[in-house]
Design a protein around this motif. Sequence first.
Motif, PDB file in Angstrom:
ATOM      1  N   LYS A 194       0.833  -1.212   0.000  1.00 42.49           N
ATOM      2  CA  LYS A 194       0.000   0.000   0.000  1.00 42.49           C
ATOM      3  C   LYS A 194       0.867   1.262   0.000  1.00 42.49           C
ATOM      4  N   SER A 195       1.829   1.310   0.944  1.00 41.85           N
ATOM      5  CA  SER A 195       2.707   2.487   1.007  1.00 41.85           C
ATOM      6  C   SER A 195       3.564   2.589  -0.253  1.00 41.85           C
ATOM      7  N   THR A 196       4.021   1.456  -0.726  1.00 39.41           N
ATOM      8  CA  THR A 196       4.847   1.435  -1.940  1.00 39.41           C
ATOM      9  C   THR A 196       4.071   2.019  -3.116  1.00 39.41           C
TER      10      THR A 196
ATOM     11  N   PRO B 237       2.810  11.112   4.304  1.00 36.91           N
ATOM     12  CA  PRO B 237       3.388   9.791   4.541  1.00 36.91           C
ATOM     13  C   PRO B 237       2.963   9.174   5.865  1.00 36.91           C
ATOM     14  N   GLN B 238       3.250   7.886   5.985  1.00 34.61           N
ATOM     15  CA  GLN B 238       2.861   7.118   7.172  1.00 34.61           C
ATOM     16  C   GLN B 238       3.690   7.539   8.384  1.00 34.61           C
ATOM     17  N   VAL B 239       4.960   7.808   8.178  1.00 30.58           N
ATOM     18  CA  VAL B 239       5.833   8.230   9.286  1.00 30.58           C
ATOM     19  C   VAL B 239       6.622   9.474   8.874  1.00 30.58           C
TER      20      VAL B 239
ATOM     21  N   LEU C 231      -3.154   9.766   1.378  1.00 27.72           N
ATOM     22  CA  LEU C 231      -2.955   9.677   2.827  1.00 27.72           C
ATOM     23  C   LEU C 231      -2.552   8.261   3.202  1.00 27.72           C
ATOM     24  N   ASP C 232      -1.416   8.138   3.869  1.00 31.88           N
ATOM     25  CA  ASP C 232      -0.963   6.804   4.256  1.00 31.88           C
ATOM     26  C   ASP C 232      -1.255   6.537   5.729  1.00 31.88           C
ATOM     27  N   GLU C 233      -2.268   5.763   5.998  1.00 34.70           N
ATOM     28  CA  GLU C 233      -2.666   5.343   7.346  1.00 34.70           C
ATOM     29  C   GLU C 233      -2.785   6.480   8.352  1.00 34.70           C
ATOM     30  N   PRO C 234      -3.667   7.422   8.088  1.00 34.72           N
ATOM     31  CA  PRO C 234      -3.808   8.557   9.004  1.00 34.72           C
ATOM     32  C   PRO C 234      -4.401   8.178  10.355  1.00 34.72           C
TER      33      PRO C 234
HETATM   34 MG   LIG Z   1       2.312   1.053   4.779  1.00 33.66          MG
END
Ligand SMILES: [Mg+2]
Length: 237
Positions: free
Chosen positions: A45-47, A87-89, A161-164
């Motif tokens: 997903k993030s990729t 990003p997620q982080v 949005l990555d895992e908000p």
């Molecule tokens: Mg991810």
Amino acid sequence: MTAGGAFVAREVTGGYGRTPVVTAVSAQVATGEVVALVGPNGAGKSTFLKAVFGLLPMMEGRVTLGEEVLSGLEPQEIARRGVAYVPQVDNVFPTMTIHENLEMGAFATGTDFQAGSDYVYELFPDLLAARRRPAGQLSGGQRIMLALARGLMAQPSMILLDEPTAGLSPLYADRVWELIRRIASDNRGVLVVEQNVGLALRGSDRLEVLVDGRVKLTTTPQGISEERLAQVFLGLD
Ligand SMILES: [Mg+2]
Ligand SMILES: Nc1ncnc2c1ncn2[C@@H]1O[C@H](COP(=O)(O)OP(=O)(O)OP(=O)(O)O)[C@@H](O)[C@H]1O
């Protein structure tokens, strides 16, 4: 805001080295629409988000926003064409104040600070109250709000949005999804990675289920039960 239009990622293949992590992944988001990207840890997903935002080389595929072709452009260029990526982080500058973080959001894309901050502070009154505090002092949930706010400073027409909601209490996670809906209703498209299938089912207009780097299923929330979705997730179908 930029002209915008539908965001279309078609058959995107990409990864970190020579072996693809995501293969022929497509996603389409119209203005005003929220599409959830769900799938197990490590599904890609993030990729996928990084690849469509130009942070990873895309081996194959095409990404467009309205008439504009985004694939092949640098992230900065993609941002200037109206796409924000949260990003997620590592999504805030911890030593800068909240206000400075927002300034950076506008500066990065050359958008008007005043218009952006009026919108953002209205949407996130907590950030207005705490605007002189360093971002590093914020809680996890507040940081996510700030990261979202910073992305909005560019007045994007499309947001990735990555895992908000990662690590948030259920109440806070609901609040984030309310904001996602509000943001989309202001003529933007939102593509959001969400681990929590219940939230994704309640809040999105459509879901893309990514398993092992491929789209396993595209569905509306009405088209699938939470139990069935969990089965697809776990590869039990
Ligand atoms: Mg991810
Ligand atoms: N920087 C990297 N270099 C090499 N491989 C990576 C890198 N980041 C992720 N991967 C690999 O790519 C695959 C997909 O990772 P990705 O982070 O896209 O998954 P994800 O669906 O976002 O998972 P999660 O739900 O845990 O965030 C995993 O096998 C992971 O090990």
